[in-house]
Scaffold this motif. Structure first.
Motif, PDB file in Angstrom:
ATOM      1  N   LEU A 232       0.813  -1.215   0.000  1.00 17.36           N
ATOM      2  CA  LEU A 232       0.000   0.000   0.000  1.00 17.36           C
ATOM      3  C   LEU A 232       0.848   1.266   0.000  1.00 17.36           C
ATOM      4  O   LEU A 232       0.335   2.355  -0.280  1.00 17.36           O
ATOM      5  CB  LEU A 232      -0.909   0.025   1.238  1.00 17.36           C
ATOM      6  CG  LEU A 232      -1.866  -1.139   1.431  1.00 17.36           C
ATOM      7  CD1 LEU A 232      -2.631  -0.975   2.739  1.00 17.36           C
ATOM      8  CD2 LEU A 232      -2.827  -1.269   0.265  1.00 17.36           C
ATOM      9  N   GLN A 233       2.124   1.141   0.293  1.00 11.20           N
ATOM     10  CA  GLN A 233       2.973   2.321   0.486  1.00 11.20           C
ATOM     11  C   GLN A 233       3.220   3.068  -0.816  1.00 11.20           C
ATOM     12  O   GLN A 233       3.309   2.468  -1.891  1.00 11.20           O
ATOM     13  CB  GLN A 233       4.308   1.899   1.098  1.00 11.20           C
ATOM     14  CG  GLN A 233       4.193   1.287   2.481  1.00 11.20           C
ATOM     15  CD  GLN A 233       5.514   0.763   3.004  1.00 11.20           C
ATOM     16  OE1 GLN A 233       6.562   0.903   2.347  1.00 11.20           O
ATOM     17  NE2 GLN A 233       5.498   0.147   4.169  1.00 11.20           N
ATOM     18  N   LEU A 234       3.332   4.383  -0.699  1.00 13.33           N
ATOM     19  CA  LEU A 234       3.661   5.244  -1.830  1.00 13.33           C
ATOM     20  C   LEU A 234       4.620   6.317  -1.345  1.00 13.33           C
ATOM     21  O   LEU A 234       4.481   6.834  -0.237  1.00 13.33           O
ATOM     22  CB  LEU A 234       2.398   5.891  -2.409  1.00 13.33           C
ATOM     23  CG  LEU A 234       2.573   6.595  -3.761  1.00 13.33           C
ATOM     24  CD1 LEU A 234       2.781   5.577  -4.878  1.00 13.33           C
ATOM     25  CD2 LEU A 234       1.358   7.469  -4.077  1.00 13.33           C
ATOM     26  N   GLY A 235       5.597   6.653  -2.178  1.00 10.26           N
ATOM     27  CA  GLY A 235       6.580   7.664  -1.824  1.00 10.26           C
ATOM     28  C   GLY A 235       6.242   9.024  -2.401  1.00 10.26           C
ATOM     29  O   GLY A 235       5.080   9.374  -2.615  1.00 10.26           O
ATOM     30  N   GLY A 236       7.275   9.809  -2.666  1.00 10.53           N
ATOM     31  CA  GLY A 236       7.092  11.171  -3.150  1.00 10.53           C
ATOM     32  C   GLY A 236       6.657  11.223  -4.608  1.00 10.53           C
ATOM     33  O   GLY A 236       6.673  10.223  -5.329  1.00 10.53           O
ATOM     34  N   PRO A 237       6.266  12.409  -5.079  1.00 10.06           N
ATOM     35  CA  PRO A 237       5.763  12.553  -6.448  1.00 10.06           C
ATOM     36  C   PRO A 237       6.865  12.713  -7.487  1.00 10.06           C
ATOM     37  O   PRO A 237       7.985  13.121  -7.182  1.00 10.06           O
ATOM     38  CB  PRO A 237       4.918  13.825  -6.366  1.00 10.06           C
ATOM     39  CG  PRO A 237       5.589  14.643  -5.306  1.00 10.06           C
ATOM     40  CD  PRO A 237       6.123  13.652  -4.299  1.00 10.06           C
ATOM     41  N   THR A 238       6.502  12.413  -8.721  1.00  5.34           N
ATOM     42  CA  THR A 238       7.353  12.672  -9.875  1.00  5.34           C
ATOM     43  C   THR A 238       7.058  14.064 -10.432  1.00  5.34           C
ATOM     44  O   THR A 238       6.085  14.717 -10.038  1.00  5.34           O
ATOM     45  CB  THR A 238       7.093  11.644 -10.986  1.00  5.34           C
ATOM     46  OG1 THR A 238       5.738  11.812 -11.449  1.00  5.34           O
ATOM     47  CG2 THR A 238       7.282  10.223 -10.486  1.00  5.34           C
ATOM     48  N   ALA A 239       7.882  14.493 -11.361  1.00  2.00           N
ATOM     49  CA  ALA A 239       7.606  15.748 -12.066  1.00  2.00           C
ATOM     50  C   ALA A 239       6.277  15.653 -12.808  1.00  2.00           C
ATOM     51  O   ALA A 239       5.519  16.634 -12.885  1.00  2.00           O
ATOM     52  CB  ALA A 239       8.742  16.074 -13.041  1.00  2.00           C
ATOM     53  N   GLY A 240       5.991  14.462 -13.352  1.00  2.00           N
ATOM     54  CA  GLY A 240       4.734  14.276 -14.068  1.00  2.00           C
ATOM     55  C   GLY A 240       3.529  14.454 -13.169  1.00  2.00           C
ATOM     56  O   GLY A 240       2.528  15.060 -13.576  1.00  2.00           O
ATOM     57  N   TRP A 241       3.619  13.937 -11.928  1.00  5.60           N
ATOM     58  CA  TRP A 241       2.499  14.122 -10.995  1.00  5.60           C
ATOM     59  C   TRP A 241       2.293  15.602 -10.702  1.00  5.60           C
ATOM     60  O   TRP A 241       1.160  16.105 -10.736  1.00  5.60           O
ATOM     61  CB  TRP A 241       2.767  13.375  -9.684  1.00  5.60           C
ATOM     62  CG  TRP A 241       1.585  13.477  -8.743  1.00  5.60           C
ATOM     63  CD1 TRP A 241       0.558  12.602  -8.630  1.00  5.60           C
ATOM     64  CD2 TRP A 241       1.317  14.545  -7.820  1.00  5.60           C
ATOM     65  NE1 TRP A 241      -0.350  13.053  -7.689  1.00  5.60           N
ATOM     66  CE2 TRP A 241       0.094  14.246  -7.176  1.00  5.60           C
ATOM     67  CE3 TRP A 241       1.980  15.722  -7.472  1.00  5.60           C
ATOM     68  CZ2 TRP A 241      -0.469  15.074  -6.210  1.00  5.60           C
ATOM     69  CZ3 TRP A 241       1.423  16.563  -6.512  1.00  5.60           C
ATOM     70  CH2 TRP A 241       0.211  16.232  -5.896  1.00  5.60           C
ATOM     71  N   LEU A 242       3.375  16.305 -10.407  1.00  6.23           N
ATOM     72  CA  LEU A 242       3.257  17.718 -10.044  1.00  6.23           C
ATOM     73  C   LEU A 242       2.730  18.543 -11.220  1.00  6.23           C
ATOM     74  O   LEU A 242       1.883  19.434 -11.030  1.00  6.23           O
ATOM     75  CB  LEU A 242       4.613  18.241  -9.587  1.00  6.23           C
ATOM     76  CG  LEU A 242       4.639  19.655  -9.012  1.00  6.23           C
ATOM     77  CD1 LEU A 242       3.630  19.816  -7.889  1.00  6.23           C
ATOM     78  CD2 LEU A 242       6.042  20.008  -8.535  1.00  6.23           C
ATOM     79  N   TYR A 243       3.188  18.237 -12.418  1.00  4.88           N
ATOM     80  CA  TYR A 243       2.705  18.957 -13.598  1.00  4.88           C
ATOM     81  C   TYR A 243       1.213  18.718 -13.808  1.00  4.88           C
ATOM     82  O   TYR A 243       0.440  19.666 -14.042  1.00  4.88           O
ATOM     83  CB  TYR A 243       3.493  18.520 -14.833  1.00  4.88           C
ATOM     84  CG  TYR A 243       3.002  19.116 -16.130  1.00  4.88           C
ATOM     85  CD1 TYR A 243       3.015  20.488 -16.333  1.00  4.88           C
ATOM     86  CD2 TYR A 243       2.519  18.300 -17.159  1.00  4.88           C
ATOM     87  CE1 TYR A 243       2.558  21.044 -17.517  1.00  4.88           C
ATOM     88  CE2 TYR A 243       2.070  18.842 -18.348  1.00  4.88           C
ATOM     89  CZ  TYR A 243       2.087  20.211 -18.520  1.00  4.88           C
ATOM     90  OH  TYR A 243       1.625  20.754 -19.698  1.00  4.88           O
TER      91      TYR A 243
END
Length: 327
Positions: A232-243
């Motif tokens: 279930l764990q998820l880390g930090g975002p990518t540039a694509g997520w932020l965009y």
């Protein structure tokens, strides 16, 4: 209907009661979402009752909302909780499962609408509770399908991001970087990198400085769940997520005339995750529209009011269910 709360923080049998509720009522399903993405969701059926859909925030799994699902179920709703694309038990975008990514938030909004239609067997009224990123996805879904939901409650909507640089400079950089990383993935199967060196793989930074909740009980419960179920764990975002997140926020703010669903907004006074300025911008815009909207400012609440101490969470739930029952 049952009295709130179902489970007080001081209840020593909390986990046993949640487990019993899930054993009796929880169904886990998989569906094919937009563009063929495999999506997991939990369903708590109650035939002939209104449907209440729950949309979690970023990095949150549907299982985190079992207590809320039980509260909603006992208020007379059948409940469905989605794992958004790229998180929870839904299909991730890359073999590196901790990468927080999004291809398009419009796809996520269409997923939410598809789930709603899928679970509404009896053509009952549909309600919505959504948090943070899920609240922004819900707002976009209500713009794409204005008559889908009867009423909606939105907790700490992600309508602004704490950015290190002005958006006018950051957005073009993110657009280029995310396009380059997408091409590398298509051609070489090279995964993108995290946008920040300080936010990478999932980790529990501890209760003391957490910006999410002041409830030690509920904080440690969801952290223990993620520890016991690392998938279930998820880390930090990518540039694509932020965009894509920046594009989502722009789409919501530019299309407020398409919002016709009555909405209740619950804003955290001690907000340290999203930028409150975007919430206030939407509030000003909606005041000029005919749509019914109510805004609650929750003193002492951190970013996740639905995971807060009973003194904050219980009155909020009472106001949400009272709002849902208005004609």
């Amino acid at each position: 209907m049952s009295k709130l709360p179902q489970l007080a923080e001081t209840d020593s049998l909390r986990q046993l009661k949640i487990t019993d509720f899930c054993q009796r009522h929880e169904q886990q399903h998989v569906m094919t979402g937009t563009r063929g993405r495999r999506l997991h969701y939990c369903f708590y059926p109650q035939p002939k009752q209104p449907l209440l859909v729950i949309a979690p925030g970023r990095a949150e799994a549907a299982f985190k909302y079992r207590e809320l699902a039980m509260d909603c179920f006992n208020q007379g709703y059948q409940v469905s909780v989605i794992d958004h694309r790229g998180q929870g038990l839904s299909q991730r975008f890359f073999p590196e499962r901790h990468l927080g990514h999004m291809d398009s938030f419009d796809h996520a909004a269409q997923d939410l609408l598809q789930l709603t239609r899928r679970c509404n067997f009896d053509d009952q009224p549909c309600y919505l509770i959504a948090h943070s990123m899920g609240a922004s996805i819900a707002l976009r879904a209500m713009q794409l399908a204005p008559n889908q939901f009867h009423r909606a409650a939105l907790s700490a909507p992600m309508l602004g991001l704490p950015l290190p640089y002005p958006a006018v400079f950051l957005k073009p950089y993110l657009a280029v970087r995310s396009a380059i990383e997408a091409r590398r993935w298509r051609k070489q199967k090279q995964c993108p990198d995290y946008i920040s060196s300080s936010r990478r793989d999932y980790h529990d930074s501890g209760f003391e400085q957490n910006p999410l909740t002041s409830s030690t009980v509920r904080y440690h419960e969801f952290r223990a769940m993620y520890q016991q179920q690392p998938e279930l764990q998820l880390g930090g975002p990518t540039a694509g997520w932020l965009y894509q997140a920046m594009r989502l926020i722009e789409s919501i703010q530019h299309n407020t005339d398409k919002l016709v669903t009555p909405m209740l907004f619950a804003l955290a006074e001690d907000e340290r995750v999203v930028a409150p300025a975007g919430q206030q911008k939407l509030r000003r815009n909606l005041l000029q529209k005919p749509v019914e909207s109510y805004w609650l400012n929750l003193p002492k609440a951190r970013h996740e009011p639905l995971l807060e101490v009973d003194s904050i969470r219980t009155p909020l739930l009472q106001q949400i269910f009272t709002f849902f029952k208005r004609a």
